[in-house]
Write a protein that holds these residues in place. Structure first.
Motif, PDB file in Angstrom:
ATOM      1  N   GLU A   1       0.801  -1.225   0.000  1.00 13.22           N
ATOM      2  CA  GLU A   1       0.000   0.000   0.000  1.00 13.22           C
ATOM      3  C   GLU A   1       0.835   1.277   0.000  1.00 13.22           C
ATOM      4  O   GLU A   1       0.305   2.357  -0.186  1.00 13.22           O
ATOM      5  CB  GLU A   1      -0.936   0.010   1.211  1.00 13.22           C
ATOM      6  N   HIS A   2       2.105   1.151   0.277  1.00  7.83           N
ATOM      7  CA  HIS A   2       3.030   2.291   0.330  1.00  7.83           C
ATOM      8  C   HIS A   2       2.583   3.355   1.327  1.00  7.83           C
ATOM      9  O   HIS A   2       2.775   4.540   1.114  1.00  7.83           O
ATOM     10  CB  HIS A   2       3.226   2.892  -1.056  1.00  7.83           C
ATOM     11  N   LEU A   3       1.966   2.896   2.419  1.00 10.05           N
ATOM     12  CA  LEU A   3       1.544   3.818   3.474  1.00 10.05           C
ATOM     13  C   LEU A   3       2.609   3.963   4.553  1.00 10.05           C
ATOM     14  O   LEU A   3       2.478   4.816   5.428  1.00 10.05           O
ATOM     15  CB  LEU A   3       0.215   3.374   4.087  1.00 10.05           C
ATOM     16  N   LEU A   4       3.602   3.118   4.520  1.00 13.64           N
ATOM     17  CA  LEU A   4       4.808   3.314   5.315  1.00 13.64           C
ATOM     18  C   LEU A   4       5.933   3.527   4.312  1.00 13.64           C
ATOM     19  O   LEU A   4       6.045   2.781   3.347  1.00 13.64           O
ATOM     20  CB  LEU A   4       5.135   2.090   6.172  1.00 13.64           C
ATOM     21  N   SER A   5       6.723   4.538   4.546  1.00 18.82           N
ATOM     22  CA  SER A   5       7.828   4.789   3.623  1.00 18.82           C
ATOM     23  C   SER A   5       8.837   3.654   3.715  1.00 18.82           C
ATOM     24  O   SER A   5       8.884   2.926   4.707  1.00 18.82           O
ATOM     25  CB  SER A   5       8.494   6.121   3.955  1.00 18.82           C
ATOM     26  N   LYS A   6       9.644   3.530   2.694  1.00 13.34           N
ATOM     27  CA  LYS A   6      10.681   2.495   2.713  1.00 13.34           C
ATOM     28  C   LYS A   6      11.634   2.715   3.882  1.00 13.34           C
ATOM     29  O   LYS A   6      12.059   1.766   4.523  1.00 13.34           O
ATOM     30  CB  LYS A   6      11.439   2.478   1.395  1.00 13.34           C
ATOM     31  N   SER A   7      11.952   3.961   4.157  1.00 13.58           N
ATOM     32  CA  SER A   7      12.869   4.239   5.271  1.00 13.58           C
ATOM     33  C   SER A   7      12.224   3.873   6.610  1.00 13.58           C
ATOM     34  O   SER A   7      12.911   3.380   7.510  1.00 13.58           O
ATOM     35  CB  SER A   7      13.311   5.705   5.263  1.00 13.58           C
ATOM     36  N   ALA A   8      10.924   4.064   6.747  1.00 14.29           N
ATOM     37  CA  ALA A   8      10.243   3.662   7.987  1.00 14.29           C
ATOM     38  C   ALA A   8      10.244   2.147   8.117  1.00 14.29           C
ATOM     39  O   ALA A   8      10.485   1.609   9.205  1.00 14.29           O
ATOM     40  CB  ALA A   8       8.812   4.198   8.014  1.00 14.29           C
ATOM     41  N   TRP A   9       9.995   1.442   7.003  1.00 16.08           N
ATOM     42  CA  TRP A   9       9.999  -0.020   7.067  1.00 16.08           C
ATOM     43  C   TRP A   9      11.388  -0.547   7.432  1.00 16.08           C
ATOM     44  O   TRP A   9      11.518  -1.496   8.185  1.00 16.08           O
ATOM     45  CB  TRP A   9       9.513  -0.661   5.772  1.00 16.08           C
ATOM     46  N   VAL A  10      12.432   0.091   6.928  1.00 15.79           N
ATOM     47  CA  VAL A  10      13.797  -0.338   7.259  1.00 15.79           C
ATOM     48  C   VAL A  10      14.011  -0.261   8.776  1.00 15.79           C
ATOM     49  O   VAL A  10      14.602  -1.155   9.375  1.00 15.79           O
ATOM     50  CB  VAL A  10      14.832   0.511   6.492  1.00 15.79           C
ATOM     51  N   VAL A  11      13.493   0.794   9.402  1.00 13.62           N
ATOM     52  CA  VAL A  11      13.603   0.938  10.853  1.00 13.62           C
ATOM     53  C   VAL A  11      12.832  -0.173  11.557  1.00 13.62           C
ATOM     54  O   VAL A  11      13.342  -0.815  12.480  1.00 13.62           O
ATOM     55  CB  VAL A  11      13.098   2.328  11.307  1.00 13.62           C
ATOM     56  N   TRP A  12      11.586  -0.412  11.121  1.00  7.16           N
ATOM     57  CA  TRP A  12      10.775  -1.472  11.730  1.00  7.16           C
ATOM     58  C   TRP A  12      11.455  -2.825  11.560  1.00  7.16           C
ATOM     59  O   TRP A  12      11.529  -3.632  12.484  1.00  7.16           O
ATOM     60  CB  TRP A  12       9.386  -1.523  11.089  1.00  7.16           C
ATOM     61  N   GLU A  13      11.921  -3.102  10.356  1.00  2.55           N
ATOM     62  CA  GLU A  13      12.517  -4.399  10.080  1.00  2.55           C
ATOM     63  C   GLU A  13      13.770  -4.622  10.929  1.00  2.55           C
ATOM     64  O   GLU A  13      13.987  -5.727  11.436  1.00  2.55           O
ATOM     65  CB  GLU A  13      12.841  -4.520   8.593  1.00  2.55           C
ATOM     66  N   ALA A  14      14.568  -3.590  11.110  1.00  6.07           N
ATOM     67  CA  ALA A  14      15.762  -3.722  11.965  1.00  6.07           C
ATOM     68  C   ALA A  14      15.352  -4.016  13.409  1.00  6.07           C
ATOM     69  O   ALA A  14      15.993  -4.829  14.095  1.00  6.07           O
ATOM     70  CB  ALA A  14      16.594  -2.446  11.897  1.00  6.07           C
ATOM     71  N   GLY A  15      14.276  -3.393  13.857  1.00  2.49           N
ATOM     72  CA  GLY A  15      13.776  -3.662  15.204  1.00  2.49           C
ATOM     73  C   GLY A  15      13.273  -5.081  15.361  1.00  2.49           C
ATOM     74  O   GLY A  15      13.524  -5.740  16.381  1.00  2.49           O
ATOM     75  N   ILE A  16      12.575  -5.573  14.351  1.00  6.76           N
ATOM     76  CA  ILE A  16      12.074  -6.952  14.382  1.00  6.76           C
ATOM     77  C   ILE A  16      13.260  -7.921  14.406  1.00  6.76           C
ATOM     78  O   ILE A  16      13.296  -8.861  15.204  1.00  6.76           O
ATOM     79  CB  ILE A  16      11.167  -7.243  13.167  1.00  6.76           C
TER      80      ILE A  16
END
Length: 160
Positions: free
Chosen positions: A93-108
């Motif tokens: 959906e591109h409702l989270l930016s790629k840079s935001a997802w990178v942060v989430w993914e690193a946290g996961i």
């Protein structure tokens, strides 16, 4: 001749007006999209904080996942569904930016270094129908972390 100049001037002004309206619309849409992404990120961060606060209140991530705890089972499922939703919002959906997802993914990925979350993932994937890209990424994190340590990621309770 004078009439042609006036007609051309009117056409040029009309074109500039359309161009200006188009640029204004683009900028407005871009600002709205940015605001929507920020709001989405903020809401997910709030949900994550709430779940994590309720899940491991004592901060002991090295303990075993309490398989007999309905609270831990429910909250762990909520956490992994949240992660799944975040990936969907970022990738589809591109409702989270790629840079935001990178942060989430690193946290996961960071959570998977702890026994509790490794075992929680084993439980959650046995209870929910996680598929495709999300399951592949979680498995990659689980495998990477279990390869980083001499002790197994799975307890005997969960491996069965």
């Amino acid at each position: 001749m004078n009439v042609d100049l006036i007609v051309e001037s009117i056409k040029t002004l009309a074109s500039l007006g359309l161009l200006s309206a188009g640029v204004g619309y683009f900028l407005k849409t871009r600002a709205e999209t940015r605001q929507l992404r920020l709001t989405t990120f903020h809401k997910y961060a709030e949900r994550y904080s709430q779940i994590m606060g309720d899940l491991v209140a004592d901060g002991n991530f090295e303990r075993e996942f309490p398989l007999n705890s309905p609270k831990d089972r429910k909250l762990s499922l909520e956490l992994f569904f949240l992660f799944s939703e975040e990936l969907y919002l970022a990738e589809s959906e591109h409702l989270l930016s790629k840079s935001a997802w990178v942060v989430w993914e690193a946290g996961i990925a960071h959570l998977f270094k702890y026994r509790y979350f490794q075992e929680a993932w084993i439980f959650c994937k046995s209870q929910a129908d996680f598929k495709g890209q999300f399951e592949d990424r979680m498995e990659k994190f689980a495998q990477a972390k279990s390869n980083d340590t001499d002790k197994p990621a799975k307890s005997s309770k969960l491996a069965a």
